[in-house]
Design a protein around this motif. Structure first.
Motif, short mmCIF file in Angstrom:
data_model
loop_
_atom_site.label_atom_id
_atom_site.label_comp_id
_atom_site.label_asym_id
_atom_site.label_seq_id
_atom_site.Cartn_x
_atom_site.Cartn_y
_atom_site.Cartn_z
N LEU A 42 75.23 34.27 27.11
CA LEU A 42 74.44 34.73 26.02
C LEU A 42 73.29 34.14 25.68
O LEU A 42 72.34 34.52 25.20
N CYS A 43 73.29 32.67 25.72
CA CYS A 43 72.16 31.89 25.60
C CYS A 43 72.35 30.52 26.30
O CYS A 43 72.14 30.47 27.49
N SER A 44 72.77 29.35 25.45
CA SER A 44 72.61 28.15 26.30
C SER A 44 73.74 27.20 25.49
O SER A 44 73.48 26.04 25.22
N CYS A 45 74.89 27.85 25.11
CA CYS A 45 76.00 26.89 24.47
C CYS A 45 76.36 25.89 25.29
O CYS A 45 76.65 26.02 26.35
N TRP A 46 76.21 24.52 24.75
CA TRP A 46 76.51 23.42 25.32
C TRP A 46 77.18 22.17 24.70
O TRP A 46 76.86 21.95 23.59
N PRO A 47 77.91 21.49 25.42
CA PRO A 47 78.72 20.44 24.88
C PRO A 47 77.74 19.26 24.57
O PRO A 47 78.04 18.19 25.33
N TRP A 48 76.94 19.15 23.78
CA TRP A 48 75.89 18.16 23.37
C TRP A 48 76.60 16.63 23.43
O TRP A 48 75.90 15.95 24.02
N PRO A 49 77.41 16.44 22.70
CA PRO A 49 77.83 15.05 22.41
C PRO A 49 78.36 14.42 23.75
O PRO A 49 78.26 13.35 23.80
N LEU A 50 79.03 15.38 24.59
CA LEU A 50 79.54 14.68 25.87
C LEU A 50 78.43 14.75 26.88
O LEU A 50 78.46 13.82 28.01
N LEU A 51 77.59 15.60 27.12
CA LEU A 51 76.67 15.79 28.14
C LEU A 51 75.26 15.82 27.70
O LEU A 51 74.25 15.65 28.59
N GLY A 52 74.79 15.59 26.21
CA GLY A 52 73.19 15.32 25.86
C GLY A 52 72.53 16.38 26.23
O GLY A 52 73.17 17.75 25.88
N LEU A 53 71.59 16.51 26.37
CA LEU A 53 70.37 17.80 26.54
C LEU A 53 70.91 18.60 27.64
O LEU A 53 71.21 18.07 28.77
N PRO A 54 71.15 19.90 27.25
CA PRO A 54 71.27 20.94 28.38
C PRO A 54 70.17 20.87 29.57
O PRO A 54 68.99 20.97 29.17
N PRO A 55 70.47 20.72 30.80
CA PRO A 55 69.42 21.08 31.84
C PRO A 55 68.86 22.38 32.15
O PRO A 55 69.33 23.35 31.44
N TYR A 56 67.78 22.42 32.35
CA TYR A 56 66.85 23.74 32.76
C TYR A 56 67.59 24.87 33.24
O TYR A 56 67.52 25.78 32.92
N TRP A 57 68.37 24.35 34.19
CA TRP A 57 69.07 25.33 34.95
C TRP A 57 69.98 26.21 34.22
O TRP A 57 70.31 27.36 34.35
#
Length: 214
Positions: A122-137
């Motif tokens: 749907l969008c770009s939900c991402w586990p920021w605390p563990l992985l930081g900024l989501p990559p462009y891909w």
């Protein structure tokens, strides 16, 4: 959500897909630079603000946190069991905070018979605390559309070829739950320290788009 079907890959599609991803990377970098310049011009942020944000993502929130979790799981079966049961409590044992965008984490493990891939359709939900900024891909609409439909073709784009008999599971992150992959531990790493093991782990491997090798 699961999908273990291989699909045909048209000639030339790999080139077009990689070209699209390179264009996306350039677009996001240019857009970020333009927004930063505009905010500075309007006096909304200063250089010190940008520096603090960069420091935060370089030293406090980034894929090095996830790599620590993976290395601990590889070396401590009891910890891995607790992590699989309750991911947020597990990472708290390492002194890591779940924080915003990481409140409801779920861990899945790659094994000899199952390979897990994480996406957000749907969008770009991402586990920021563990992985930081989501990559462009991860935010790329082409990736989001294709990974569910033809996961093995997408893995091939990332240089990964799985055995035909290995099942592929797709996990769709959302605002309610975000997924994190424990990749398979590479052979020949018995006796390695957690620090040395963590250095092998990439962002892509913790989302199922790469394998870990020693």
């Amino acid at each position: 959500m699961s999908n273990d079907h291989a699909h045909s890959h048209e000639s030339g599609h790999d080139h077009e897909h990689h070209h699209h991803l390179r264009e996306s990377e350039t677009y996001y970098a240019a857009r970020t630079k333009a927004l930063e310049s505009l905010f500075r011009e309007k006096g909304l942020i200063g250089t010190d603000t940008v520096d603090r944000i960069i420091h935060f993502f370089e030293h406090e929130m980034g894929p090095f946190n996830g790599a620590r979790v993976v290395a601990k799981a590889w070396t401590d079966p009891a910890f891995k069991a607790r992590l699989m049961e309750d991911a947020n409590s597990g990472i708290a044992e390492l002194g890591l905070r779940d924080g915003i965008e990481g409140e409801n984490l779920r861990v899945v493990e790659n094994t000899a018979s199952v390979h897990n891939i994480v996406c957000c359709t749907l969008c770009s939900c991402w586990p920021w605390p563990l992985l930081g900024l989501p990559p462009y891909w991860f935010k790329d609409p082409v990736f989001r559309a294709r990974v569910v439909r033809e996961p093995r073709a997408v893995l091939s784009d990332f240089g990964v070829t799985l055995p035909a008999g290995k099942r592929v599971e797709i996990w769709d992150s959302s605002a309610q739950v975000r997924y994190f992959v424990i990749p398979e531990r590479p052979a020949g790493t018995d006796g390695w320290t957690e620090e040395k093991l963590a250095a092998l782990v990439s962002t892509e491997s913790m989302q199922g788009l790469a394998l870990v090798s020693a």
